[in-house]
Design an enzyme around this catalytic site. Sequence first.
Site, PDB file in Angstrom:
ATOM      1  N   ARG A  90       0.862  -1.183   0.000  1.00  0.00           N
ATOM      2  CA  ARG A  90       0.000   0.000   0.000  1.00  0.00           C
ATOM      3  C   ARG A  90       0.904   1.241   0.000  1.00  0.00           C
ATOM      4  O   ARG A  90       1.873   1.297   0.749  1.00  0.00           O
ATOM      5  CB  ARG A  90      -0.940   0.016   1.225  1.00  0.00           C
ATOM      6  CG  ARG A  90      -1.977  -1.126   1.165  1.00  0.00           C
ATOM      7  CD  ARG A  90      -3.088  -0.939   2.175  1.00  0.00           C
ATOM      8  NE  ARG A  90      -3.968   0.162   1.817  1.00  0.00           N
ATOM      9  CZ  ARG A  90      -4.885   0.673   2.646  1.00  0.00           C
ATOM     10  NH1 ARG A  90      -5.027   0.167   3.871  1.00  0.00           N
ATOM     11  NH2 ARG A  90      -5.668   1.662   2.262  1.00  0.00           N
ATOM     12  N   ASP A 244      -2.429   9.038   7.807  1.00  0.00           N
ATOM     13  CA  ASP A 244      -1.559   8.005   7.234  1.00  0.00           C
ATOM     14  C   ASP A 244      -0.162   8.520   6.941  1.00  0.00           C
ATOM     15  O   ASP A 244       0.780   7.748   6.809  1.00  0.00           O
ATOM     16  CB  ASP A 244      -2.180   7.441   5.951  1.00  0.00           C
ATOM     17  CG  ASP A 244      -3.411   6.637   6.308  1.00  0.00           C
ATOM     18  OD1 ASP A 244      -4.489   7.239   6.493  1.00  0.00           O
ATOM     19  OD2 ASP A 244      -3.281   5.409   6.458  1.00  0.00           O
ATOM     20  N   LYS A 255      -7.734   9.465   5.294  1.00  0.00           N
ATOM     21  CA  LYS A 255      -8.810   8.845   4.499  1.00  0.00           C
ATOM     22  C   LYS A 255      -9.594   9.901   3.714  1.00  0.00           C
ATOM     23  O   LYS A 255      -9.895  10.977   4.219  1.00  0.00           O
ATOM     24  CB  LYS A 255      -9.725   8.075   5.457  1.00  0.00           C
ATOM     25  CG  LYS A 255     -10.877   7.338   4.832  1.00  0.00           C
ATOM     26  CD  LYS A 255     -10.477   6.423   3.706  1.00  0.00           C
ATOM     27  CE  LYS A 255      -9.448   5.381   4.114  1.00  0.00           C
ATOM     28  NZ  LYS A 255      -8.872   4.649   2.956  1.00  0.00           N
TER      29      LYS A 255
HETATM   30  O1  MRU Z   1      -7.517   2.602   4.190  1.00  0.00           O
HETATM   31  P1  MRU Z   1      -7.329   2.474   5.672  1.00  0.00           P
HETATM   32  O2  MRU Z   1      -8.491   1.858   6.380  1.00  0.00           O
HETATM   33  O3  MRU Z   1      -6.017   1.787   6.006  1.00  0.00           O
HETATM   34  O4  MRU Z   1      -7.209   3.971   6.158  1.00  0.00           O
HETATM   35  C1  MRU Z   1      -6.982   4.235   7.524  1.00  0.00           C
HETATM   36  C2  MRU Z   1      -7.005   5.670   7.853  1.00  0.00           C
HETATM   37  O5  MRU Z   1      -7.173   6.515   7.007  1.00  0.00           O
HETATM   38  C3  MRU Z   1      -6.729   6.046   9.273  1.00  0.00           C
HETATM   39  O6  MRU Z   1      -7.381   7.237   9.601  1.00  0.00           O
HETATM   40  C4  MRU Z   1      -5.218   6.249   9.453  1.00  0.00           C
HETATM   41  O7  MRU Z   1      -4.512   5.118   9.033  1.00  0.00           O
HETATM   42  C5  MRU Z   1      -4.850   6.550  10.846  1.00  0.00           C
HETATM   43  S1  MRU Z   1      -5.007   5.108  11.824  1.00  0.00           S
HETATM   44  C6  MRU Z   1      -4.535   5.343  13.391  1.00  0.00           C
END
Ligand code: MRU
Length: 364
Positions: A90, A244, A255
């Site tokens: 990813r 992220d 997100k």
């Molecule tokens: O696509 P995902 O479910 O991995 O995205 C996760 C997020 O966007 C979270 O807000 C981010 O990873 C922070 S987690 C503590």
Amino acid sequence: MKVDGTPYRTIWVADDGVAVEIIDQTRLPHEFVTVRLDTAAEAACAIKDMLVRGAPLIGVTAAYGVALAMRQDPSDAGLGAAYETLIATRPTAVNLRWALDDMRALLAPLPPAERTAAAYARAAEICDQDVAICSAIGDHGLALIGDMWQAKGRNGRVDLLTHCNAGWLATVDWGTALAPVYKAHDAGIPIHVWVDETRPRNQGDGLTAWELGRHGVPHTVIVDNAGGHLMQHGQVDLCITGTDRTTATGDVCNKIGTYLKALAASDNNVPFYVALPGPTIDWTIRDGLAEVPIEERDPSEVTHVTGRADGGEIVSVAVTPDGTPAANYAFDVTPARLVTGLITERGVCPASAEGLADLYPEHR
Ligand code: MRU
């Protein structure tokens, strides 16, 4: 956190001391299923297919993926191949690169015969470190929420809005954005969470609502577009999201849809905080919009939704006309100017280069 009375982390080493076990998050909220990972390839699939997700947990899973790889082939070639397989899973969460760089820096100088034991030990340390970091984020966020409650004259409840899932399922335990929520709730502060459903994968509906419910935290799921309306009507005291990847200047990638919440918060004078562990800061970049790689996922996640039918079976149904083109951008960037503050394990700071450098002087 506890699931039906049993304490769980999101990842752990199996009783045989070799395999790694995870909670399959694609099965939540309707089924609680754990899955065994025996190889680095399986760890990579678990990340890519989002059995595990959330920036910190992606990093920890990759660290264990390297440990599993070292069992199979501890040579330099084996280490290199594991790194390449896992880094390709990813693109956006920088914790993945952070964990893989950390593992490679530790293992590369060691003789191959020593690498497996060292890799398991370091992965366990990263795990424990993540729990400690998230707990500290919770303490700093609790102070903010406590102040807000005091400012309201300790009347009524604190209403917090969050996006996606940045709870314990996204980390090893506690969560980032939700750690302050759990600590506030446990401290007796009446707190209620507005949970954005977070299309297309519905991490709010399926994961955040599930974990808040298990802990007894009052919450309400809303459609992604409702947050602005609630803010206009004074029903949100503060927003906290995860991230992220946060740049050295405080731009926040999270997100898809986070940016729109930050815009609405700014327009309505609602404080917009982002909670993050140090390993989510990408010190190599300064311009979030230009430099953060944004994952684009399969359009079928937009054209279809998955859920439980009345009969109990899990089904996927189309929500668009057959053949409709769809685009699936998984993340967006919120410029630092829209972020009230960053809640880290070292305290709360302004979303700016100075603010971050003050807390992390080793990166100045
Ligand atoms: O696509 P995902 O479910 O991995 O995205 C996760 C997020 O966007 C979270 O807000 C981010 O990873 C922070 S987690 C503590």
